[in-house]
Write an enzyme that holds these catalytic residues in place. Structure first.
Site, PDB file in Angstrom:
ATOM      1  N   PHE A   1       5.471  11.556   0.605  1.00 46.38           N
ATOM      2  CA  PHE A   1       6.363  10.828   1.498  1.00 46.38           C
ATOM      3  C   PHE A   1       6.356   9.339   1.176  1.00 46.38           C
ATOM      4  O   PHE A   1       5.341   8.792   0.765  1.00 46.38           O
ATOM      5  CB  PHE A   1       5.956  11.030   2.961  1.00 46.38           C
ATOM      6  CG  PHE A   1       6.068  12.453   3.416  1.00 46.38           C
ATOM      7  CD1 PHE A   1       7.309  13.021   3.661  1.00 46.38           C
ATOM      8  CD2 PHE A   1       4.934  13.232   3.562  1.00 46.38           C
ATOM      9  CE1 PHE A   1       7.416  14.330   4.072  1.00 46.38           C
ATOM     10  CE2 PHE A   1       5.025  14.545   3.972  1.00 46.38           C
ATOM     11  CZ  PHE A   1       6.272  15.101   4.223  1.00 46.38           C
ATOM     12  N   ARG A   2       7.491   8.683   1.370  1.00 42.92           N
ATOM     13  CA  ARG A   2       7.596   7.241   1.169  1.00 42.92           C
ATOM     14  C   ARG A   2       6.684   6.557   2.178  1.00 42.92           C
ATOM     15  O   ARG A   2       6.827   6.719   3.382  1.00 42.92           O
ATOM     16  CB  ARG A   2       9.053   6.786   1.355  1.00 42.92           C
ATOM     17  CG  ARG A   2       9.233   5.314   1.228  1.00 42.92           C
ATOM     18  CD  ARG A   2       9.624   4.951  -0.191  1.00 42.92           C
ATOM     19  NE  ARG A   2       9.847   3.518  -0.258  1.00 42.92           N
ATOM     20  CZ  ARG A   2       9.293   2.740  -1.159  1.00 42.92           C
ATOM     21  NH1 ARG A   2       8.523   3.257  -2.085  1.00 42.92           N
ATOM     22  NH2 ARG A   2       9.518   1.457  -1.168  1.00 42.92           N
ATOM     23  N   ASP A   3       5.718   5.803   1.706  1.00 41.72           N
ATOM     24  CA  ASP A   3       4.729   5.177   2.562  1.00 41.72           C
ATOM     25  C   ASP A   3       5.318   3.971   3.284  1.00 41.72           C
ATOM     26  O   ASP A   3       6.051   3.184   2.708  1.00 41.72           O
ATOM     27  CB  ASP A   3       3.525   4.744   1.719  1.00 41.72           C
ATOM     28  CG  ASP A   3       2.274   4.541   2.540  1.00 41.72           C
ATOM     29  OD1 ASP A   3       2.233   4.995   3.691  1.00 41.72           O
ATOM     30  OD2 ASP A   3       1.335   3.920   2.025  1.00 41.72           O
ATOM     31  N   GLY A   4       5.005   3.845   4.561  1.00 37.49           N
ATOM     32  CA  GLY A   4       5.425   2.685   5.331  1.00 37.49           C
ATOM     33  C   GLY A   4       6.818   2.761   5.898  1.00 37.49           C
ATOM     34  O   GLY A   4       7.290   1.803   6.497  1.00 37.49           O
TER      35      GLY A   4
ATOM     36  N   GLY B   1       4.864   3.870  -4.324  1.00 34.98           N
ATOM     37  CA  GLY B   1       5.255   3.702  -2.930  1.00 34.98           C
ATOM     38  C   GLY B   1       5.235   4.988  -2.129  1.00 34.98           C
ATOM     39  O   GLY B   1       5.567   4.990  -0.950  1.00 34.98           O
TER      40      GLY B   1
END
Length: 191
Positions: free
Chosen positions: A167-170, A161
């Site tokens: 970085f945390r996607d979405g 993810g």
């Protein structure tokens, strides 16, 4: 989950414009991506979080100021000075010093200007490879576009993810002004 970034140079503007005309219908629109994302979320929720039910491969192109000028684009004088200058000229302003100094950039970026970046992204590594090879093959047949460099990217296997920068996607999706009626001045799209 997988991306290829194809850094391009336009060696013949007439042939490059023909190549662009041949692929323009493959460029992913905001409407297509948002519709896919909504459907993906619905299917994932309905199937209890199961992934891989729905997949897509997307393509888009970003042009540099030099690339737009090479192609003879109109009204390029209206672009901001920062865009006109380009990254290499703005390196001191951006803090690109030491290892990030342009003199330390990899070979094609030290000497040759990038006219465009084609971004190919897919949920499947095999689909990404197939589409990327087709785009490269067609560039070679056309003769007006030269591939300078190909950079691969993917989600981090050690942190599901998370995109390749970690970085945390979405988590934060920028809004698209004038497209979504709930977005004002680039506020994030919710939901």
């Amino acid at each position: 989950d997988f991306q290829n970034f194809l850094f391009l140079q336009f060696v013949d503007p007439t042939l490059a414009l023909k190549w662009l005309a041949d692929i323009v219908n493959e460029v992913s629109s905001v409407e297509q991506v948002l519709a896919f994302n909504r459907l993906f979320k619905k299917l994932k929720k309905r199937r209890g979080g199961e992934l891989g039910v729905l997949k897509a491969t997307w393509m888009n192109i970003a042009f540099s100021f030099a690339g737009l000028n090479t192609l003879g684009a109109a009204d390029t004088d209206k672009f901001p000075d920062a865009f006109k200058m380009g990254m290499k000229s703005r390196a001191p302003l951006l803090g690109d010093e030491g290892p990030s100094d342009p003199k330390n950039w990899i070979a094609p970026f030290q000497d040759v200007g990038v006219d465009a970046v084609m971004i190919v992204a897919s949920d499947s590594k095999a689909d990404l490879g197939e589409h990327t090879l087709r785009y490269i093959h067609n560039m070679g047949l056309n003769g007006g576009v030269r591939l300078l460099y190909l950079q691969e990217g993917s989600v981090r296997e050690d942190e599901p993810g998370h995109e390749h920068f970690g970085f945390r996607d979405g988590v934060s999706q920028p809004g698209v002004r004038f497209y979504d009626p709930h977005v004002k001045n680039g506020d994030p799209i919710q939901g």
